[in-house]
Scaffold this motif. Sequence first.
Motif, PDB file in Angstrom:
ATOM      1  N   PRO A  66      46.488  25.924 -44.639  1.00 17.49           N
ATOM      2  CA  PRO A  66      45.223  26.458 -44.097  1.00 17.49           C
ATOM      3  C   PRO A  66      45.168  26.599 -42.579  1.00 17.49           C
ATOM      4  O   PRO A  66      44.463  27.458 -42.065  1.00 17.49           O
ATOM      5  CB  PRO A  66      44.187  25.443 -44.594  1.00 17.49           C
ATOM      6  CG  PRO A  66      44.968  24.184 -44.841  1.00 17.49           C
ATOM      7  CD  PRO A  66      46.317  24.627 -45.319  1.00 17.49           C
ATOM      8  N   SER A  67      45.896  25.775 -41.853  1.00 17.26           N
ATOM      9  CA  SER A  67      45.779  25.828 -40.385  1.00 17.26           C
ATOM     10  C   SER A  67      47.144  25.627 -39.732  1.00 17.26           C
ATOM     11  O   SER A  67      47.412  24.559 -39.168  1.00 17.26           O
ATOM     12  CB  SER A  67      44.792  24.775 -39.895  1.00 17.26           C
ATOM     13  OG  SER A  67      45.164  23.492 -40.388  1.00 17.26           O
ATOM     14  N   PRO A  68      48.012  26.630 -39.803  1.00 18.55           N
ATOM     15  CA  PRO A  68      49.335  26.507 -39.187  1.00 18.55           C
ATOM     16  C   PRO A  68      49.264  26.534 -37.664  1.00 18.55           C
ATOM     17  O   PRO A  68      48.362  27.123 -37.076  1.00 18.55           O
ATOM     18  CB  PRO A  68      50.087  27.726 -39.715  1.00 18.55           C
ATOM     19  CG  PRO A  68      49.016  28.743 -39.953  1.00 18.55           C
ATOM     20  CD  PRO A  68      47.828  27.955 -40.436  1.00 18.55           C
ATOM     21  N   SER A  69      50.239  25.897 -37.035  1.00 20.76           N
ATOM     22  CA  SER A  69      50.352  25.972 -35.575  1.00 20.76           C
ATOM     23  C   SER A  69      50.864  27.339 -35.144  1.00 20.76           C
ATOM     24  O   SER A  69      50.529  27.835 -34.072  1.00 20.76           O
ATOM     25  CB  SER A  69      51.306  24.888 -35.063  1.00 20.76           C
ATOM     26  OG  SER A  69      50.954  23.618 -35.550  1.00 20.76           O
ATOM     27  N   ALA A  70      51.704  27.939 -35.981  1.00 20.49           N
ATOM     28  CA  ALA A  70      52.279  29.259 -35.710  1.00 20.49           C
ATOM     29  C   ALA A  70      52.520  29.962 -37.029  1.00 20.49           C
ATOM     30  O   ALA A  70      52.690  29.321 -38.069  1.00 20.49           O
ATOM     31  CB  ALA A  70      53.581  29.134 -34.930  1.00 20.49           C
ATOM     32  N   THR A  71      52.518  31.291 -36.967  1.00 18.55           N
ATOM     33  CA  THR A  71      52.802  32.099 -38.152  1.00 18.55           C
ATOM     34  C   THR A  71      53.879  33.117 -37.817  1.00 18.55           C
ATOM     35  O   THR A  71      53.790  33.802 -36.796  1.00 18.55           O
ATOM     36  CB  THR A  71      51.543  32.827 -38.661  1.00 18.55           C
ATOM     37  OG1 THR A  71      50.546  31.862 -39.014  1.00 18.55           O
ATOM     38  CG2 THR A  71      51.865  33.682 -39.887  1.00 18.55           C
ATOM     39  N   ILE A  72      54.896  33.195 -38.675  1.00 16.89           N
ATOM     40  CA  ILE A  72      55.965  34.182 -38.528  1.00 16.89           C
ATOM     41  C   ILE A  72      55.909  35.110 -39.724  1.00 16.89           C
ATOM     42  O   ILE A  72      56.040  34.670 -40.864  1.00 16.89           O
ATOM     43  CB  ILE A  72      57.353  33.522 -38.463  1.00 16.89           C
ATOM     44  CG1 ILE A  72      57.423  32.512 -37.318  1.00 16.89           C
ATOM     45  CG2 ILE A  72      58.440  34.586 -38.313  1.00 16.89           C
ATOM     46  CD1 ILE A  72      58.703  31.684 -37.308  1.00 16.89           C
ATOM     47  N   THR A  73      55.670  36.392 -39.473  1.00 18.93           N
ATOM     48  CA  THR A  73      55.669  37.388 -40.530  1.00 18.93           C
ATOM     49  C   THR A  73      56.967  38.172 -40.462  1.00 18.93           C
ATOM     50  O   THR A  73      57.334  38.689 -39.404  1.00 18.93           O
ATOM     51  CB  THR A  73      54.469  38.350 -40.397  1.00 18.93           C
ATOM     52  OG1 THR A  73      53.256  37.578 -40.397  1.00 18.93           O
ATOM     53  CG2 THR A  73      54.431  39.343 -41.549  1.00 18.93           C
ATOM     54  N   MET A  74      57.676  38.230 -41.606  1.00 15.31           N
ATOM     55  CA  MET A  74      58.996  38.864 -41.659  1.00 15.31           C
ATOM     56  C   MET A  74      58.932  40.100 -42.540  1.00 15.31           C
ATOM     57  O   MET A  74      58.376  40.059 -43.634  1.00 15.31           O
ATOM     58  CB  MET A  74      60.031  37.888 -42.223  1.00 15.31           C
ATOM     59  CG  MET A  74      60.170  36.608 -41.434  1.00 15.31           C
ATOM     60  SD  MET A  74      61.429  35.519 -42.156  1.00 15.31           S
ATOM     61  CE  MET A  74      61.438  34.188 -40.957  1.00 15.31           C
ATOM     62  N   ARG A  75      59.531  41.185 -42.054  1.00 17.38           N
ATOM     63  CA  ARG A  75      59.516  42.444 -42.791  1.00 17.38           C
ATOM     64  C   ARG A  75      60.942  42.884 -43.109  1.00 17.38           C
ATOM     65  O   ARG A  75      61.907  42.414 -42.515  1.00 17.38           O
ATOM     66  CB  ARG A  75      58.811  43.531 -41.967  1.00 17.38           C
ATOM     67  CG  ARG A  75      57.348  43.230 -41.668  1.00 17.38           C
ATOM     68  CD  ARG A  75      56.689  44.376 -40.907  1.00 17.38           C
ATOM     69  NE  ARG A  75      57.194  44.485 -39.552  1.00 17.38           N
ATOM     70  CZ  ARG A  75      56.731  43.770 -38.533  1.00 17.38           C
ATOM     71  NH1 ARG A  75      55.779  42.880 -38.727  1.00 17.38           N
ATOM     72  NH2 ARG A  75      57.220  43.930 -37.325  1.00 17.38           N
ATOM     73  N   ASP A  76      61.065  43.829 -44.048  1.00 18.80           N
ATOM     74  CA  ASP A  76      62.332  44.541 -44.302  1.00 18.80           C
ATOM     75  C   ASP A  76      63.520  43.606 -44.504  1.00 18.80           C
ATOM     76  O   ASP A  76      64.582  43.784 -43.922  1.00 18.80           O
ATOM     77  CB  ASP A  76      62.638  45.500 -43.142  1.00 18.80           C
ATOM     78  CG  ASP A  76      61.546  46.519 -42.932  1.00 18.80           C
ATOM     79  OD1 ASP A  76      60.854  46.856 -43.913  1.00 18.80           O
ATOM     80  OD2 ASP A  76      61.368  46.970 -41.797  1.00 18.80           O
ATOM     81  N   ASN A  77      63.331  42.575 -45.329  1.00 20.43           N
ATOM     82  CA  ASN A  77      64.424  41.687 -45.708  1.00 20.43           C
ATOM     83  C   ASN A  77      65.039  40.933 -44.529  1.00 20.43           C
ATOM     84  O   ASN A  77      66.199  40.524 -44.572  1.00 20.43           O
ATOM     85  CB  ASN A  77      65.530  42.453 -46.440  1.00 20.43           C
ATOM     86  CG  ASN A  77      66.212  41.602 -47.493  1.00 20.43           C
ATOM     87  OD1 ASN A  77      65.603  40.688 -48.040  1.00 20.43           O
ATOM     88  ND2 ASN A  77      67.460  41.879 -47.769  1.00 20.43           N
ATOM     89  N   VAL A  78      64.277  40.735 -43.471  1.00 22.04           N
ATOM     90  CA  VAL A  78      64.806  40.017 -42.313  1.00 22.04           C
ATOM     91  C   VAL A  78      65.118  38.562 -42.653  1.00 22.04           C
ATOM     92  O   VAL A  78      65.988  37.943 -42.042  1.00 22.04           O
ATOM     93  CB  VAL A  78      63.831  40.101 -41.115  1.00 22.04           C
ATOM     94  CG1 VAL A  78      62.587  39.274 -41.357  1.00 22.04           C
ATOM     95  CG2 VAL A  78      64.520  39.664 -39.827  1.00 22.04           C
ATOM     96  N   ILE A  79      64.457  38.014 -43.661  1.00 19.65           N
ATOM     97  CA  ILE A  79      64.726  36.635 -44.054  1.00 19.65           C
ATOM     98  C   ILE A  79      66.186  36.468 -44.474  1.00 19.65           C
ATOM     99  O   ILE A  79      66.813  35.441 -44.227  1.00 19.65           O
ATOM    100  CB  ILE A  79      63.762  36.185 -45.185  1.00 19.65           C
ATOM    101  CG1 ILE A  79      63.831  34.674 -45.357  1.00 19.65           C
ATOM    102  CG2 ILE A  79      64.052  36.906 -46.484  1.00 19.65           C
ATOM    103  CD1 ILE A  79      62.761  34.121 -46.280  1.00 19.65           C
ATOM    104  N   HIS A  80      66.736  37.509 -45.097  1.00 17.10           N
ATOM    105  CA  HIS A  80      68.159  37.501 -45.471  1.00 17.10           C
ATOM    106  C   HIS A  80      69.041  37.650 -44.237  1.00 17.10           C
ATOM    107  O   HIS A  80      70.033  36.938 -44.062  1.00 17.10           O
ATOM    108  CB  HIS A  80      68.437  38.626 -46.461  1.00 17.10           C
ATOM    109  CG  HIS A  80      69.885  38.886 -46.716  1.00 17.10           C
ATOM    110  ND1 HIS A  80      70.648  39.708 -45.905  1.00 17.10           N
ATOM    111  CD2 HIS A  80      70.722  38.417 -47.671  1.00 17.10           C
ATOM    112  CE1 HIS A  80      71.883  39.741 -46.366  1.00 17.10           C
ATOM    113  NE2 HIS A  80      71.961  38.972 -47.441  1.00 17.10           N
ATOM    114  N   ASP A  81      68.675  38.566 -43.345  1.00 16.55           N
ATOM    115  CA  ASP A  81      69.503  38.857 -42.176  1.00 16.55           C
ATOM    116  C   ASP A  81      69.566  37.702 -41.187  1.00 16.55           C
ATOM    117  O   ASP A  81      70.552  37.547 -40.458  1.00 16.55           O
ATOM    118  CB  ASP A  81      69.011  40.121 -41.474  1.00 16.55           C
ATOM    119  CG  ASP A  81      69.354  41.384 -42.246  1.00 16.55           C
ATOM    120  OD1 ASP A  81      70.122  41.288 -43.223  1.00 16.55           O
ATOM    121  OD2 ASP A  81      68.848  42.459 -41.872  1.00 16.55           O
TER     122      ASP A  81
END
Length: 355
Positions: A66-81
């Motif tokens: 509910p209350s993260p210190s930071a948020t990282i949004t990943m697009r286009d399969n960057v989690i794999h890269d």
Amino acid sequence: MTNLSQSAEVTCMPSDAGRVLFEALRDGFEQASAVGIVQIISELPRLDFFITVNETEIDYSEGLTPSPSATITMRDNVIHDLVAKAEMYDSRVVEFSSRLSLAGDRTLANFLLNLVMRPAPSVVRTFKIASDLAKSHALDEVVRVNRPDLETLREAMDNFKPLLISGVLDEWGVENWNPKTLEAHFGRYQIVSFLPWTIRNYTTEGAMKYTGGMGLPGVLAQPFRAPPLLQDAAPLGFPLLWLGSAQSEKKSVTGLHCDYVNGFLCQVFGRKKVIMYAPDQEEYLYPKRAYNMYRSCWTGPDVVDYEKYPLFKHAKPIEFILNPGEVLFIPFGWYHCIFALDTVMSISYPVECIR
């Protein structure tokens, strides 16, 4: 020099991607330079998980917090890269920066992402060469040379020896540039599109802002074309801009680290204090475990803590001032820490150096 092995298989099912990334991050973790909860949202594959960063460990949890210190949004399969291309990950590289969105505590988010970094075998091999040469040809000062010929410059590059060069920035007319003239000509232009600040935000007296190594804006490409001698010496990479001033006299604008490329640092205006350490001094510098094309240290001349980092007192520094119109050649593997003594502008050029 430690070479981290890849801790998880890259070819994973989408449902396992979050765990694979977490294992890679955990493999690079030593201690926290920032703490908190980082929410990660992957759009492709669709995954929501968060990582809790404590001083001594990181933990993985699925879902949303509910209350993260930071948020990282990943697009286009960057989690794999991030895992597959750990040898080249850098938040400034457009392949990654265009597919990552950070919100909240960016320092914490970047600390976490940097844990994925891994060196290429060629980096490890070349550093060994540089370190061995440093041991056999110890230096206690950086040689100064005016208008060197190509042979002198290439010899320094081949032998991993720093040089302080003068007389090669004549085309830039550095005597005509200062914070006010730069602001008058280019003050309204942004440095990068994803940050709201203009050149004026970095040159205004008292701003205490520093760009770090951001890409040289297109509007500055013409007045600051690559010096001919440097172009003749080696193929130059994309130029980076270092503009602004320090937050305090004792705090560096670039913390202690080394780059695994050669580099030319061209000083346009203002003075910088430079403190360098040869590659064979690494055992005293507490370099971080996670790295690829550059390696940061846990300690340095601006964060001395002999109780926590006792070996640092044995490191042998080389200290000097980089003045306007001078070019510093920083060889592959040489650690350096830089202080801004004034409002400064520098342009650097990376040079590939893998044997």
